[in-house]
Scaffold this motif. Structure first.
Motif, short mmCIF file in Angstrom:
data_model
loop_
_atom_site.label_atom_id
_atom_site.label_comp_id
_atom_site.label_asym_id
_atom_site.label_seq_id
_atom_site.Cartn_x
_atom_site.Cartn_y
_atom_site.Cartn_z
N LEU A 1 24.74 22.26 50.90
CA LEU A 1 24.44 20.94 50.69
C LEU A 1 23.57 20.38 51.58
O LEU A 1 24.43 20.18 52.71
CB LEU A 1 25.81 20.18 50.42
N TRP B 1 21.92 19.35 40.54
CA TRP B 1 23.21 20.00 40.46
C TRP B 1 23.12 20.70 39.20
O TRP B 1 23.84 21.82 39.02
CB TRP B 1 24.42 18.97 40.90
N LEU C 1 31.50 26.08 40.78
CA LEU C 1 30.74 25.43 42.26
C LEU C 1 31.45 24.64 42.99
O LEU C 1 30.92 24.01 44.08
CB LEU C 1 29.44 24.69 41.71
N SER D 1 35.66 21.88 49.57
CA SER D 1 35.47 22.90 50.56
C SER D 1 36.82 23.32 50.79
O SER D 1 37.65 22.71 50.93
CB SER D 1 34.79 22.11 51.79
N SER E 1 31.22 26.80 46.83
CA SER E 1 30.30 25.71 46.70
C SER E 1 28.76 26.17 47.43
O SER E 1 28.69 26.78 48.56
CB SER E 1 30.95 24.66 47.84
N TRP F 1 30.82 15.05 44.05
CA TRP F 1 32.02 15.60 44.98
C TRP F 1 31.72 17.04 44.91
O TRP F 1 31.72 17.45 44.05
CB TRP F 1 33.37 15.36 44.54
N GLN F 2 31.89 17.50 46.18
CA GLN F 2 31.73 18.99 46.31
C GLN F 2 32.94 19.36 47.20
O GLN F 2 33.28 18.83 48.25
CB GLN F 2 30.52 19.44 47.11
N ARG G 1 32.40 21.66 42.27
CA ARG G 1 31.67 20.18 41.98
C ARG G 1 32.18 19.48 40.93
O ARG G 1 32.52 19.97 40.00
CB ARG G 1 30.19 20.54 41.89
N HIS H 1 35.86 18.13 52.10
CA HIS H 1 35.26 17.87 51.07
C HIS H 1 34.12 16.65 51.19
O HIS H 1 34.21 15.82 51.83
CB HIS H 1 36.06 17.11 50.01
N HIS H 2 33.01 16.91 50.53
CA HIS H 2 31.87 15.98 50.69
C HIS H 2 31.93 15.03 49.37
O HIS H 2 31.91 15.45 48.35
CB HIS H 2 30.31 16.83 50.43
#
Length: 182
Positions: free
Chosen positions: A22, A38, A108, A162, A19, A159-160, A110, A167-168
């Protein structure tokens, strides 16, 4: 599912990409701007098929149906995709003009989810899109049946993943014509 199958599935690595950094404090007010940021990152990372997305609609019985398409454009008119009016997606969108899109960029870690009503673009826009297809793709397609649709986003989630599973999620919701980010 057997315990052997579950064990086999659990042994397959997940979220194996890397990732990017961010900065939540620097997020744009508009989800289309973040999408293009992105996308630029995906292109720089040589993500294959970054415009491939899953389009989900519902059939006459209300059962979800999904397929992979190519994103044509994102602007203030919507998230554009195209296909034959007589296709399953065309029939489903005529009956239930709403859909969801999903992008997954594994390298990524993502994903981007988009939901909202769908409208047909103008005949001129549909014709222009058809004309941009390569000759082989146009050869067996009916230009009069070709439609460019635009999903008018009301909900966009970035959404990213981890590796620590923290997660983000960045969620944009359109309320009274203004994007709110939560």
């Amino acid at each position: 599912m057997t315990s052997d199958t579950a064990a086999k599935l659990r042994a397959i690595p997940t979220l194996s990409g890397t990732s990017p950094a961010l900065d939540r404090a620097a997020l744009p007010a508009d989800p289309a701007t973040l999408f293009y940021e992105w996308l630029d990152g995906a292109l720089e990372a040589s993500v294959e098929e970054p415009l491939a997305m899953t389009l989900a609609t519902v059939d006459a019985e209300g059962t979800p149906d999904a397929r992979t398409l190519i994103l044509k454009d994102v602007d203030d008119r919507g998230w554009a995709f195209a296909g034959p009016r007589a296709s399953a997606k065309g029939i489903q969108l005529a009956a239930h003009p709403a859909a969801a899109l999903n992008f997954w960029w594994q390298p990524l870690v993502r994903a981007i989810r988009v939901r909202g009503p769908v409208v047909e673009a103008s005949r001129a826009d549909s014709d222009a899109d058809f004309a941009l297809r390569d000759a082989a793709a146009r050869e067996n397609a009916d230009p009069d049946g070709w439609v460019l649709w635009r999903l008018k986003a009301e909900h966009v989630e970035f959404w990213q993943g981890s590796s620590d599973r923290k997660h983000h999620r960045i969620v944009y919701r359109l309320v009274d014509g203004i994007w709110l980010r939560g």
